[in-house]
Scaffold this active site. Structure first.
Site, PDB file in Angstrom:
ATOM      1  N   ASP A  66       0.787  -1.253   0.000  1.00 20.31           N
ATOM      2  CA  ASP A  66       0.000   0.000   0.000  1.00 20.31           C
ATOM      3  C   ASP A  66       0.812   1.293   0.000  1.00 20.31           C
ATOM      4  O   ASP A  66       0.312   2.345   0.368  1.00 20.31           O
ATOM      5  CB  ASP A  66      -1.045  -0.005   1.123  1.00 20.31           C
ATOM      6  CG  ASP A  66      -0.570   0.475   2.486  1.00 20.31           C
ATOM      7  OD1 ASP A  66       0.584   0.869   2.635  1.00 20.31           O
ATOM      8  OD2 ASP A  66      -1.391   0.469   3.415  1.00 20.31           O
ATOM      9  N   CYS A  84     -20.653   5.632  11.268  1.00 19.94           N
ATOM     10  CA  CYS A  84     -19.652   6.676  10.990  1.00 19.94           C
ATOM     11  C   CYS A  84     -19.992   7.968  11.720  1.00 19.94           C
ATOM     12  O   CYS A  84     -21.050   8.556  11.496  1.00 19.94           O
ATOM     13  CB  CYS A  84     -19.560   6.930   9.489  1.00 19.94           C
ATOM     14  SG  CYS A  84     -18.320   8.171   9.068  1.00 19.94           S
ATOM     15  N   CYS A 117     -13.652  11.612   6.593  1.00 20.61           N
ATOM     16  CA  CYS A 117     -13.266  10.385   7.289  1.00 20.61           C
ATOM     17  C   CYS A 117     -12.268  10.696   8.400  1.00 20.61           C
ATOM     18  O   CYS A 117     -11.255  11.374   8.183  1.00 20.61           O
ATOM     19  CB  CYS A 117     -12.664   9.404   6.283  1.00 20.61           C
ATOM     20  SG  CYS A 117     -11.999   7.901   7.034  1.00 20.61           S
ATOM     21  N   CYS A 124      -9.548   5.586  12.905  1.00 17.31           N
ATOM     22  CA  CYS A 124     -10.893   5.316  13.403  1.00 17.31           C
ATOM     23  C   CYS A 124     -11.280   3.908  12.988  1.00 17.31           C
ATOM     24  O   CYS A 124     -11.075   3.523  11.829  1.00 17.31           O
ATOM     25  CB  CYS A 124     -11.876   6.337  12.828  1.00 17.31           C
ATOM     26  SG  CYS A 124     -13.595   6.096  13.322  1.00 17.31           S
ATOM     27  N   CYS A 146     -22.774  -8.372   1.965  1.00 18.67           N
ATOM     28  CA  CYS A 146     -23.272  -7.343   2.883  1.00 18.67           C
ATOM     29  C   CYS A 146     -24.797  -7.388   3.025  1.00 18.67           C
ATOM     30  O   CYS A 146     -25.332  -7.010   4.077  1.00 18.67           O
ATOM     31  CB  CYS A 146     -22.852  -5.956   2.398  1.00 18.67           C
ATOM     32  SG  CYS A 146     -21.097  -5.587   2.625  1.00 18.67           S
TER      33      CYS A 146
END
Length: 356
Positions: free
Chosen positions: A135, A199, A215, A242, A189
């Site tokens: 990444d 969130c 975010c 988070c 999902c």
């Protein structure tokens, strides 16, 4: 075909022997819809300050654009599943919340070391060319991992595994070997939207869409300047990253605590006192976070986050801690300190707090 199947079997066995928890094979190509999604994401400015996402967008959308010789992508996952509820500390506003992934050793070092050993073995065994990524390159790990069958991108846009929940570090090995791909994982999902509803900052405009500018992970890690005052109260006591959307995923019930010692939380990061963290100078910060991914954001950005958490603590006694940083050399830290003091101090006490 038999030889190719044998190679796949040997690679999978070797990857598991190296300690990886999930292994899958994908073609070195992505569906055009992935590139279209990325283009829309960038065009809308939802990447915020992360200019590096746009700089090599064509490489991200097509693995062969980065390396034309690539034929197969080996997707690897390493579990970092916690043994406690990551949201527990929300009930303790005097403590800072560090994202689960950052409580242990820097995963880049751990995953890349294993990827290199695996790639070296593959090169020596098959004589093929290889490249490894964790990444930090123009690679879309999550879509590739989904194509390789080790999970699917959930409504929070992160990878979800039926076996490991939302807790997988990802690494990729590109090779010029032509190997049969695994079946892509289906989306499981269903009608669930727990991640979207959890969130704190409403960072999901719609399922499967993320606006990074809202975010908390982006705001506390990638964003260098002051955080929008309207979002600061929503940060709560989250000081690095988070986990809310990850932690509420029902698929986590199948995840078992990671057995990787280097990912186990350091004691000083499981429930750190905000007051202690606010007093870190640069040498102290570097010492505390040596070997941690947190070190990369630097002392000033980290202390900025701590000051927002102090301001959200609701404890007037914390005003004095914030007031110590009203004259900090960094202007963003000074701004955060002033905001925290104002949040915790009645106007009649503000002058006194400034001079304590």
């Amino acid at each position: 075909m038999a030889a190719a199947a044998d190679i796949r079997t040997a690679i999978r066995a070797r990857a598991l022997a190296e300690g990886f928890d999930a292994v899958g094979f994908a073609p070195a190509a992505l569906d055009r819809r992935v590139g279209a999604w990325l283009a829309d994401f960038l065009a809308a400015g939802r990447h915020g300050d992360m200019g590096w996402l746009a700089a090599r967008a064509e490489w991200r959308a097509d693995p062969r654009a980065m390396w034309p010789a690539a034929r197969t992508v080996l997707a690897l996952g390493l579990s970092y599943a916690p043994d406690r509820d990551p949201l527990e500390l929300l009930r303790h506003p005097d403590r800072g919340i560090v994202s689960v992934y950052a409580q242990g050793r820097d995963y880049h070092d751990v995953v890349k070391r294993r990827l290199k050993r695996l790639a070296r073995w593959l090169h020596e065994t098959e004589g093929c060319a290889v490249k490894v990524f964790v990444d930090t390159a123009a690679v879309m790990e999550k879509p590739l991992a989904a194509r390789a069958g080790i999970g699917w991108q959930g409504k929070h846009t992160n990878l979800v595994s039926r076996e490991h929940g939302s807790w997988l570090f990802l690494g990729m090995v590109y090779t010029d070997l032509e190997l049969a791909p695994d079946a892509a994982e289906e989306d499981h999902c269903g009608n669930c939207r727990r991640c979207l509803d959890a969130c704190p900052t409403d960072a999901f405009p719609a399922p499967y869409q993320l606006d990074a500018r809202r975010c908390i992970s982006y705001l506390t890690i990638e964003h260098a300047g002051p955080v929008d005052p309207g979002l600061r109260p929503k940060l709560g006591n989250r000081i690095y990253g988070c986990d809310d959307c990850l932690a509420v995923c029902p698929w986590n019930k199948f995840a078992r605590r990671t057995g990787e010692a280097e990912f186990l939380p350091r004691a000083e990061l499981t429930a750190p006192r905000l007051a202690d963290l606010a007093r870190l100078d640069d040498p102290g910060f570097r010492q505390v976070f040596s070997g941690s991914p947190i070190k990369r954001i630097g002392r000033d950005r980290f202390v900025r986050n701590v000051l927002y958490a102090l301001g959200n603590s609701g404890d007037p006694a914390m005003a004095a801690e914030a007031a110590r940083l009203l004259d900090d050399p960094d202007p963003v830290v000074r701004d955060a300190a002033a905001w925290a003091v104002a949040r915790l101090t009645r106007p009649s006490e503000l002058h006194q707090a400034r001079h304590e």
